[in-house]
Scaffold this active site. Structure first.
Site, PDB file in Angstrom:
ATOM      1  N   CYS A1350     -13.678 -27.521 -22.407  1.00 12.26           N
ATOM      2  CA  CYS A1350     -14.687 -28.081 -21.499  1.00 12.26           C
ATOM      3  C   CYS A1350     -15.029 -26.974 -20.511  1.00 12.26           C
ATOM      4  CB  CYS A1350     -14.193 -29.356 -20.823  1.00 12.26           C
ATOM      5  SG  CYS A1350     -12.579 -29.223 -20.046  1.00 12.26           S
ATOM      6  N   GLY A1353     -10.809 -26.680 -19.241  1.00 11.84           N
ATOM      7  CA  GLY A1353      -9.993 -26.819 -20.443  1.00 11.84           C
ATOM      8  C   GLY A1353      -8.789 -27.693 -20.249  1.00 11.84           C
ATOM      9  N   VAL A1354      -8.796 -28.599 -19.252  1.00 13.19           N
ATOM     10  CA  VAL A1354      -7.635 -29.455 -19.022  1.00 13.19           C
ATOM     11  C   VAL A1354      -8.019 -30.925 -18.838  1.00 13.19           C
ATOM     12  CG1 VAL A1354      -6.168 -27.638 -18.111  1.00 13.19           C
ATOM     13  CG2 VAL A1354      -7.702 -28.841 -16.560  1.00 13.19           C
ATOM     14  N   GLY A1355      -9.099 -31.212 -18.096  1.00 13.97           N
ATOM     15  CA  GLY A1355      -9.447 -32.609 -17.795  1.00 13.97           C
ATOM     16  C   GLY A1355     -10.053 -33.314 -18.983  1.00 13.97           C
ATOM     17  N   ARG A1356     -11.321 -33.012 -19.274  1.00 13.45           N
ATOM     18  CA  ARG A1356     -11.974 -33.606 -20.436  1.00 13.45           C
ATOM     19  C   ARG A1356     -11.311 -33.161 -21.734  1.00 13.45           C
ATOM     20  NH1 ARG A1356     -17.884 -31.874 -18.389  1.00 13.45           N
ATOM     21  NH2 ARG A1356     -16.604 -30.227 -17.485  1.00 13.45           N
TER      22      ARG A1356
END
EC number: 3.1.3.48
Length: 1705
Positions: A1350, A1353-1356
């Site tokens: 995303c 690179g961690v939430g979505r």
């Protein structure tokens, strides 16, 4: 006063005694019992519905009073409601205000003395009222009327409707309806009749009526006809109309628009209109009338006859015939004239014409003219005639011309005559006698210039001599000069003379010239003008002209005229600098001249500056002191006498003045602005040129009025030189050069990402060259510079560390170039204060003790907010307080109540920190358990089920948080020891401890909205514990007797934990698993599952979390985190209940789970990510990959840290490195990103963000925007395809590695509707996207990991990466373990699933997935042909969600059928037994590789459809053609590919080379064409019987491997195949045999479409799902991909839309 009172009392007493005497006398009377004679009472409403009038007559005299009582009666006849009372001494009374039509009970009481009253009771009814709003109207039908009304007020029993004729009173309808009916339709009435409707309201025997009158509509008249009776009358006929009283006739004049109206009575069906206009179209309308109704009938149109013309006159004229007449009355369309006689002629004229001319010459004779007048379909005809004599037909000659001919032979013979003829016409023109001896003959009155012949005839009529000659022509008329356009030309003209001539002659002579006249010019007779060229300009000439015929000439006509003078030549106008003058020069013109006229004009505005007359020898002239910068025009002409030549013109300029006060300013880094002041004079334009280091950079040309210009696209921070020039035509003047600098470039936007005490600042520089200059980043605190650092131009990242939390500074970037400097707008960096740390809550019964650590930095106070949580998820505010301390006592709280505590720090910059929230529950007052509770019950036969009973530890057992099951094999213990709870199954089984804690579970009797159980049975010894030393419910030792005790814990994490035990149960022998019945074992397992689910739900609901204080060994071991570790599986059938429980109390359980996960993995090293060489490769400073799981790139030579990229390997459901999670590429890491894709063999990229959101760049655009490839390092990326849907976009790239010379295709799926730090709008869209990703991953099985990114690179990314294995786990195991999935993710990459909302959304997606359930079978069943387009549109909605769902069902059905060799129900046992059997047989004949082994499948067509045999593999001619014969194939389709190794001549017969096998001989007959498709006709002859059969062979169209044919091509080919199969007289079409050397997608598509079109043509339904499933189960067909499955639907939809499936036999 007292005497008065005493007197009144005595009077009253006396009156009373008198009444008693009277009553005593009455008591003794004979009428006492009878009550006296009766009353005669009458009741009437007197016409008023709301009143009742009572009157009575007394039978005995005497003045009595009367009491009246009135009460309403209900439908049952009983009184009800309030009664009305009245008293009167009259003999009548009237009650008012009653309800119309209602029943009442009346009581009339005669008030007699001594209570001898007489009462009469009777009932009466008020009169009803009439209905309201009565209407009677027509329904549009002549035989019906509709009545409607509003109900009458009050009560009524019914309505009576009487419909009758008013005149005869004949009743047409008599009907009664209920009071609820408010309308009625009367039918079968007489059209056009008047009716009266009476509506009677009945109330008992009383009634009220009202009436209304209305007419029915008449029947419209029909069969209207109109005929013309003459020129002024029309007669109309029509059929009589039933019910019509009158007929209205409207006759409209269609030309004038006037109307004529006539009204006739009923019974008349014809009428004649008189005094109309002749020849006029009329339209008649008829209307039938009855009462107020008018019904229009049909229309009719007719014309009156036209009137005859009069006074037709024919008049002969010279060479023509003239006709005239008078027009008749009225109108007409036109005339037709027909001339008959020696000449036939027909002419058509308009209606306004009254004469005509028939041009000649007309031959003599009798002529008749017919004149016909037209008007519509009618006409009128008159005729006239005339005799045209010869003299009238001969052309008239011009008088005066004389013909004189000599050469007549003299003779003495008398009687000679001279006959005159025209040489050009044969007719005799003259006949005169010639005297004897005459030698000439003369004719007069002939045409001048004509050629005649004279024949001399003897007296006997013989021609003795013929003479010819001309009459003299007349001279040309009106000779004149008609043009002098050129100085050397004269144009003369004349009018032709009457008569004839053979031509004209013209000559001319210059005055004063000694030469003879000019050349003689001969002209034809039709020429009437001549231009004399090459004359001398400025000279006079005499021109002569005459006509000639034969040898005769007319008199000459002369005219004198002069040519114009010639203008000067080679005129020029230029500016001379020494001296400064404008100079004109020219050359002398040819011809005569007297002088020159010179004029000078200024063009803007047009002004005459100078006018001069110069001598004839002048050749130049100059002007001085003219204004600067103007354009001038000089006009020079030649003067000769009064004549002036045309002027010679030319233009010239005076030089402009240079611009003054040139000024250059820099308005932007890439822009310079140049301005100046206009000098005196004028100019045509300004030219401003820009130089950089003596090199021309740009030029700007502006208009003469402009005083400034700008240059864009310059290099920032650069010195430029400016040159300004004024232009006036070709002349210019330059001003002095000016130098200036452009501003240096500064970032156009500063974007800061704050994290604790540091900030990552993204500097967005404008696109284009960076230019020159020096830049510094500056931090200012309260206006004072506190920090400065140099920046390089174009630097896009700046790290700010050690910022003070809770403090505000401003950041700006300043750049300098030369004397100019530029600065960005200050970016205010308000550093958020850090949250409180080490929050500890110590609960007591009525207060909470709260401790925390204040963060460092500029902080002021801490805001503590307290809310009480109540059931249902809501919270009630308790209080809030600001404190600068680090501890707080929260008093006056309620025991055993949960409170939500929120701590927020306020910084010195008035900014609040992130809130730290925790839930803390006050403890109970005190729990006093019994010393030893009763022993638990143990259920036999279920694997030792120990039952915990509610209340076994006292009435306060609601304070128990955990229960434990202690098992022992010690038969002497009365109760467990404290040490037993620290022993596990491992200690018991392997270390010999006799007592251990077998199971620990939450209190199942915790109050909930649903019912609390009375007992809870827990199976013991059901788990396989292996070597785990944690608490485990392991198997009991076989052959031992066990006793069980219950342990109860008030809390798990405090030294103050209250622990209570129950007595041990009776000993029970353990049961071996081998000996346990299956049902018992299953029941045990189910019980365990139920317990696990319950424990999970309770854990989620209560969310236990230990405090910060030191813990003993017992509490450490009993922490939920340690107890359950990370595995918290929830069965799919219990997931909804778990989700609802976690969602309660404002998602409190979700929050506590998410808080547990926050610290997971944080202590793991990230050394490589924190290295200074790699800091700028990270988009966000707080998102750094762990060292143990980071993806390592191939290290580049000389670059020790080039193996780093912000990416981690993430385990999937089936592989430890199934997924790569990475950040969105930065501009400087795009090359590393593509290296990652290439080196890890990534074939699918999942992008979950957009490039920019709310002005922030979230991800660099790393792929090509169009077909132009982009190269990063060694990798070149080509964009092959791009397809956009509502919520995602699909792209396909081709990667080309330059160094390795390899290519690879990669697909990218971008989800475009997921905002940063948020969740999509609905789970359904993301689930559909997950299914799409799963299909793409299956298509690239084993080709490398999936890459997901995303922005950070961690939430979505974390949410999506967690959803992939969770969905797989749900599909494979029907279990979901979200907690463990996220736990594993966070061990491999930090912050995976960033927000609580994303964590909850992950659960929502899985809940939606579970609630979807199995697909509805009806969605994939047969679809009617007429509904197929709608079904396609439904499946294609929401980005093909329906197709995805149906395709998943297909894949599941195929999976369920895998391994089954049973034939399908409709399989033909007498044909090819099965595909496996066919392979077995043919393999014996021809050994071939496994992938080329022959396989044959039969797809029966049913009783009316064609059978289809599919043969795959490398078939030889023998196998192919013998199968064609055996299966009765009439059509053969070959799907051979160009890259196959088979030779066509091996299996196909050639023209001169048939194929011969043991069974058949195959001949090639001819090439043909079927439905536009080429085909080959083959004859197959059976060897034994000699029977022949013709087979049509078609070649399947070729397309690239992996792609599908265009739908139009495939459908055309299928149409050709269908027509070939339908030939012949058989009811069942011939068998179709298809052969393909390989199993291809094209074969699958062809076979499916062929069967679907058969379904559509025969059954009128189609079933794509069943066809695809049956074919996939056959050996000859591949499983279709999702794209191919959608292609089948779209192709079939196109075929049905074009009506391709023709009727098939």
């Amino acid at each position: 006063m007292r005497p008065l009172i005493l007197l009144a009392a005595l009077l009253w007493l006396q009156d009373s005694l008198a009444q008693e005497d009277v009553c005593s006398s009455l008591d003794g009377s004979p009428d006492r019992q009878g009550g006296g004679p009766p009353l005669s009472v009458s009741v009437t409403s007197r016409g008023r519905p709301t009143s009742l009038f009572l009157s009575w007559v007394a039978a005995e005299p005497g003045g009595f009073d009367y009491a009246l009582c009135l009460r309403a009666m209900n439908l049952s006849g009983f009184p009800e409601g309030q009664q009305l009372q009245a008293h009167t001494n009259e003999s009548s009374f009237e009650f008012h205000g009653l309800v119309p039509g209602s029943r009442y009970q009346l009581e009339l009481t005669v008030l007699r003395p001594c209570w001898q009253n007489v009462t009469i009771t009777l009932t009466a009814r008020t009169a009803p009222t009439v209905v309201r709003g009565l209407q009677l109207h027509s329904t549009g039908s002549p035989a019906s009327l509709e009545a409607s009304w509003s109900d009458a007020s009050g009560d009524q029993d019914s309505y009576q409707l009487l419909l009758y004729h008013p005149e005869s009173h004949t009743l047409a309808c008599n009907v009664s309806v209920s009071p609820d009916t408010l309308s009625y339709n009367f039918g079968d009435l007489l059209p056009g009749s008047q009716y009266v409707l009476e509506v009677i309201t009945w109330a008992g025997s009383l009634h009220a009526k009202t009436s209304i009158l209305q007419w029915t509509e008449p029947v419209p008249p029909d069969h209207l006809r109109v005929r013309a009776l003459g020129t002024s009358s029309l007669q109309a006929f029509w059929n009589s109309s039933e019910g019509a009283t009158w007929f209205h006739l409207i006759l409209t004049d269609l030309l004038e628009g006037t109307n004529l109206t006539k009204v006739v009575r009923q019974g008349i069906s014809t009428h004649t209109f008189l005094r109309l206009s002749p020849g006029t179209p009329y339209q008649l309308k008829i209307c039938a009338a009855a009462g107020p109704h008018q019904i229009w009938g049909p229309n009719a149109t007719e014309w009156t006859y036209p009137s005859y013309p009069s006074d037709l006159v024919l008049t002969p004229l010279w060479n023509e015939l003239w006709a005239s007449w008078k027009a008749g009355q009225g109108a007409r369309d036109g005339y037709v004239l027909k001339l008959s006689g020696p000449v036939e002629n027909t002419t058509t004229l308009g209606p306004e014409e009254c004469n005509a001319v028939f041009p000649g010459p007309l031959p003599p004779g009798h002529y008749t003219l017919g004149l016909r007048v037209l008007a519509g379909p009618y006409d009128a005809w008159v005729e006239g005639s005339i005799w045209l004599a010869e003299s009238a037909a001969r052309p008239m000659e011009v008088p005066g011309a004389r013909l004189w001919l000599e050469g007549l032979e003299a003779t003495k013979q008398p009687g000679r005559r001279a006959l005159l003829y025209s040489v050009d016409a044969p007719g005799l023109l003259g006949n005169i006698s010639v005297s004897s001896g005459a030698t000439h003959v003369t004719f007069c009155g002939l045409v001048p210039g004509a050629h005649y012949r004279v024949d001399i005839a003897s007296s006997m009529g013989d021609i003795t001599q013929s003479l010819t000659g001309y009459t003299s022509p007349l001279p040309p008329q009106s000779l004149e000069i008609i043009s002098r356009n050129s100085p050397s030309d004269l144009t003369i003209g004349w009018a032709p003379a009457p008569g004839q001539m053979e031509g004209y002659k013209v000559t001319w002579h210059q005055d004063g010239s000694q030469r003879s006249p000019g050349d003689l010019v001969d002209l034809g007779p039709d020429i009437s003008s001549l231009t004399l060229k090459s004359l001398v300009p400025g000279s006079c000439y005499t021109v002569s002209a005459w006509a000639w015929s034969g040898n005769l000439s007319s008199d000459s006509q002369k005219i004198h005229s002069c040519t114009r003078p010639a203008p000067p030549t080679n005129l020029s106008l230029g500016f001379a600098h020494q001296p400064a003058t404008l100079r004109a020069s020219w050359c002398h013109p040819p011809g005569g001249r007297d002088a020159f006229q010179l004029r000078l004009y200024r063009l803007r505005p047009l002004t005459l500056e100078s006018e001069k007359i110069l001598s004839q020898e002048a050749q130049n002239f100059s002007w001085a002191q003219l204004p600067a910068g103007y354009e001038f025009q000089v006009q020079l002409s030649t003067l000769w006498g009064s004549e002036e030549s045309g002027s010679a013109n030319t233009t010239g300029w005076t030089p402009p003045s240079a611009p003054t006060l040139v000024n250059v300013t820099s308005e932007a880094p890439t822009q310079l602005h140049v301005s100046w002041v206009h000098a005196a004079g004028d100019r045509s334009s300004y030219q401003v040129t820009l130089y950089q280091e003596s090199t021309r950079t740009a030029t700007s040309i502006v208009g003469p009025k402009a005083d400034s210009t700008s240059f864009w696209g310059l290099t920032p921070g650069t010195k430029y030189k400016v040159e300004a020039i004024s232009w006036a035509g070709p002349l210019y003047t330059a001003a002095a050069n000016v130098s200036a600098w452009t501003y240096p470039l500064t970032p156009n936007e500063l974007l800061a990402s704050m994290q604790a005490g540091s900030a990552v600042v993204n500097l967005a520089w404008p696109s284009g060259p960076l230019g020159r200059g020096t830049c510094h980043a500056q931090l200012s605190d309260a206006g004072h510079l506190s920090w400065e650092q140099p920046l390089s131009l174009g630097q896009d990242l700046l790290m700010l560390r050690n910022l003070i939390p809770g403090h505000t500074v401003s950041l700006s970037v300043k750049c300098r170039a030369g004397p100019l400097q530029a600065s960005t707008h200050p970016l205010v960096l308000s550093v958020e204060p850090g949250p409180v740390e080490d929050v500890f809550c110590q609960p007591e019964a009525t207060y909470l003790s709260l401790n925390w650590t204040m963060p460092t930095g500029d902080v002021a106070v801490c805001l503590v907010e307290v809310e009480q949580l109540v059931p249902g998820g809501s919270a009630h505010f308790v209080f809030q307080v600001n404190t600068s301390e680090d501890a707080l006592l929260l008093p006056n709280l309620t025991p055993t109540t949960s409170y939500r505590l929120s701590l927020t720090v306020l910084g010195g910059n008035r900014q609040w920190s992130r809130a730290v929230t925790l839930v803390c529950t006050t403890s109970a007052e005190v729990w006093h358990p019994p010393e030893l509770a009763e022993a638990p019950q143990v259920e036999l036969g279920t694997g030792m089920g120990v039952t915990v009973t509610r209340g076994m530890f006292g009435k306060d057992d609601g304070q128990i948080q955990w229960y434990g099951i202690i098992a022992t094999i010690n038969m002497t213990l009365a109760q467990p020891s404290q040490e037993a709870i620290n022993h596990t199954w491992y200690d018991h089984y392997y270390r010999g401890h006799d007592s251990y804690l077998a199971l620990l579970f939450p209190n199942p009797f915790y109050p909930e909205p649903w019912a609390v159980p009375r007992s809870w049975t827990v199976p013991v010894g059901t788990e396989d514990c292996d070597n785990t030393q944690e608490i485990c419910n392991g198997h009991l030792k076989p052959g031992f007797q066990y006793r069980f005790s219950i342990a109860a814990f008030s809390r798990l994490s405090s030294p103050e934990t209250i622990l209570a035990f129950s007595a041990f149960s009776e000993p029970q022998a353990s049961i071996s698993l081998v000996a346990m019945p299956l049902t018992v074992m299953m029941g045990t397992v189910v019980g365990c599952i139920i317990i696990v689910c319950a424990v999970l739900c309770l854990l989620c609901r209560r969310g236990l979390k230990g405090p910060r204080s030191e813990k003993n060994g017992f509490s450490q071991e009993l922490m939920p985190y340690n107890l359950w570790r990370t595995h918290r599986p929830i069965p799919s059938h219990s997931f909804r209940q778990s989700y609802e429980a976690k969602s309660a109390r404002a998602h409190q359980a979700f929050f506590q789970e998410f808080e547990e996960l926050k610290e997971v993995g944080k202590d793991q090293p990230r050394l490589e990510a924190e290295h200074p060489a790699n800091i700028t490769k990270n988009r966000y400073p707080h998102v750094l990959p762990y060292d143990h799981s980071r993806v390592r790139l191939t290290q580049l030579s000389g670059e020790p840290h080039s193996d780093y990229i912000n990416a981690n390997f993430i385990p999937g459901y089936s592989h430890p490195q199934e997924i790569i999670a990475t950040q969105g590429p930065l501009k400087k890491t795009v090359e590393d990103f593509w290296r990652l894709v290439w080196e890890q063999q990534v074939h699918v990229i999942i992008m979950l963000t957009v490039g920019m959101e709310n002005g922030r760049v979230l991800c660099e655009h790393y792929w090509p925007v169009n077909s132009t490839p982009v190269t990063h390092g060694h990798i070149t990326t080509h964009l092959l395809a791009e397809e956009s849907e509502d919520e995602w976009t699909r792209r396909e790239f081709q990667l080309q590695h330059g160094a390795e010379q390899k290519q690879r295709r990669v697909k990218q799926l971008q989800f475009t509707t997921w905002p940063d730090h948020s969740v999509p709008e609905a789970p359904s869209s993301l689930l559909a996207f997950v299914e799409l990703v799963q299909e793409e991953v299956k298509a690239t099985q084993g080709k490398g990991p999936i890459l997901v990114h995303c922005s950070a690179g961690v939430g979505r990314t974390g949410t999506f990466v967690a959803l992939l294995p969770a969905v797989r786990q749900l599909e494979e195991e029907q279990v979901v373990d979200v907690f463990n999935t996220v736990y594993i993710l966070r061990l491999h990459r930090p912050l995976m699933i960033q927000t609580l909302s994303q964590y909850i959304f992950l659960h929502s997606c899985l809940l939606n997935k579970i609630l979807e359930g199995p697909s509805d079978a009806s969605d994939s069943g047969p679809i009617p042909v007429m509904n197929f387009a709608q079904a396609c549109a439904k499946r294609a909605a929401n980005a093909n969600a329906g197709f995805l769902k149906e395709y998943r069902l297909l894949k599941q059905a195929i999976k369920d059928e895998t391994g089954s060799l049973l034939p399908s129900p409709d399989y033909n046992q007498n044909s090819i037994a099965s595909c496996h059997h066919s392979q077995e047989q043919l393999a014996l004949v021809e050994e071939s590789p496994a992938d080329n082994m022959l396989a044959a499948s039969l797809f029966p067509g049913g009783p009316s459809g064609r059978d289809h045999v599919v043969l795959t593999g490398s078939a030889g001619p023998k196998e192919l053609w013998e199968m064609v014969w055996e299966h009765g194939a009439y059509v053969l389709v070959s799907l051979g590919l160009p890259d196959t190794k088979e030779k066509p001549q091996d299996i196909w017969p050639m023209e001169m080379q048939p194929i011969v096998t043991d069974m058949v001989t195959v001949h090639r007959v001819a090439e043909s064409n079927t439905a536009g498709w080429p085909s080959t006709l083959i004859r197959v002859i059976h060897g034994d019987s000699g029977t022949e059969r013709q087979v049509q062979c078609l070649q399947f169209p070729h397309c690239e491997t992996g792609s599908e044919l265009p739908a139009n091509t495939l459908l055309t080919f299928l149409d050709a195949v269908g027509q070939c199969c339908s030939r012949g007289n058989s009811k069942k079409p011939g068998t179709l045999l298809s052969h393909s050397s390989k199993v291809t997608n094209q074969l699958s598509t062809f076979l499916a479409m062929e069967q679907l079109l058969q379904q559509a043509g025969t059954e009128r339904t189609v079933d794509v799902f069943s066809v695809a499933l049956k074919q996939t189960q056959a050996c000859a067909v591949k499983t279709p991909t999702l794209e191919q499955y959608i292609y089948l639907y779209n192709c079939l939809n196109s075929a049905l839309r074009n009506r391709l499936p023709r009727a098939r036999k």
